[in-house]
Scaffold this motif. Sequence first.
Motif, PDB file in Angstrom:
ATOM      1  N   TYR A 264     -72.538  58.098   7.527  1.00  0.00           N
ATOM      2  CA  TYR A 264     -72.319  56.684   7.273  1.00  0.00           C
ATOM      3  C   TYR A 264     -73.670  56.006   7.056  1.00  0.00           C
TER       4      TYR A 264
ATOM      5  N   GLN B 236     -75.495  52.198   7.337  1.00  0.00           N
ATOM      6  CA  GLN B 236     -75.304  50.879   7.934  1.00  0.00           C
ATOM      7  C   GLN B 236     -76.494  49.993   7.619  1.00  0.00           C
TER       8      GLN B 236
ATOM      9  N   GLY C 115     -71.243  46.397   9.206  1.00  0.00           N
ATOM     10  CA  GLY C 115     -70.580  47.574   9.725  1.00  0.00           C
ATOM     11  C   GLY C 115     -70.956  48.803   8.909  1.00  0.00           C
ATOM     12  N   PRO C 116     -70.857  49.993   9.493  1.00  0.00           N
ATOM     13  CA  PRO C 116     -71.155  51.223   8.740  1.00  0.00           C
ATOM     14  C   PRO C 116     -70.168  51.436   7.593  1.00  0.00           C
TER      15      PRO C 116
ATOM     16  N   LEU D 180     -67.652  46.901  17.363  1.00  0.00           N
ATOM     17  CA  LEU D 180     -67.186  47.154  15.997  1.00  0.00           C
ATOM     18  C   LEU D 180     -65.759  47.662  16.014  1.00  0.00           C
TER      19      LEU D 180
ATOM     20  N   PHE E  31     -65.074  49.773   8.462  1.00  0.00           N
ATOM     21  CA  PHE E  31     -65.562  48.991   9.579  1.00  0.00           C
ATOM     22  C   PHE E  31     -65.605  47.504   9.263  1.00  0.00           C
ATOM     23  N   GLY E  32     -65.373  46.721  10.285  1.00  0.00           N
ATOM     24  CA  GLY E  32     -65.616  45.293  10.203  1.00  0.00           C
ATOM     25  C   GLY E  32     -67.092  45.004  10.451  1.00  0.00           C
TER      26      GLY E  32
END
Lengths: 112, 115
Positions: free
Chosen positions: A36, A38, A43-44, B91, B106-107
């Motif tokens: 991921y 970020q 958020g990631p 998160l 993800f938020g």
Amino acid sequence: QKEVEQDPGPLSVPEGAIVSLNCTYSNSAFQYFMWYRQYSRKGPELLMYTYSSGNKEDGRFTAQVDKSSKYISLFIRDSQPSDSATYLCAMRMTSGTYKYIFGTGTRLKVLA
Amino acid sequence: GAGVSQSPSNKVTEKGKDVELRCDPISGHTALYWYRQSLGQGLEFLIYFQGNSAPDKSGLPSDRFSAERTGGSVSTLTIQRTQQEDSAVYLCASSPRLAGQETQYFGPGTRLLVL
């Protein structure tokens, strides 16, 4: 010892360099491996996903999994300043659980 | 379409107070996760909801933490009697949980500061 280890950096490289980011893990039951990205205060977002061993390529990004060494890597070719972010590895075991274990993340800075 | 939203964006509270954090997942996503991200600690799994199944609460750090998901959609994470060590970014992520689909969306997170 943490299940997933990742060097926190920061890692600074010049624009155009090849970047290598790595994670090691201790649980041989992990089968699904993810990277991921970020950005600060966001958020990631998923970059790459690999099942079991092998390589996967997507544009400038290559993910490698070496299950015998319990070692995964993300390579970024022709790095750009926009690649500056924190990169997190994540993994989970085979079916039965969808609980993901994340590394601490590596901060990357690509200098223009 | 709309992504995962979280509210509030920031929360400052006093030690000992209760806080509620809200997550609105992507419509139709059956899986919902809560994580905590502290400086230098990466993402720490807290709890996972999947459809109507019993949630996986194995990551909740103490009984001061609880979460619920109403109607398979919105989720609330509640922290009772907050402590300074609860300060972190919380998160939320959702996933469609389709075969071969590992993506979590993800938020932006809720930044919690306990004074």
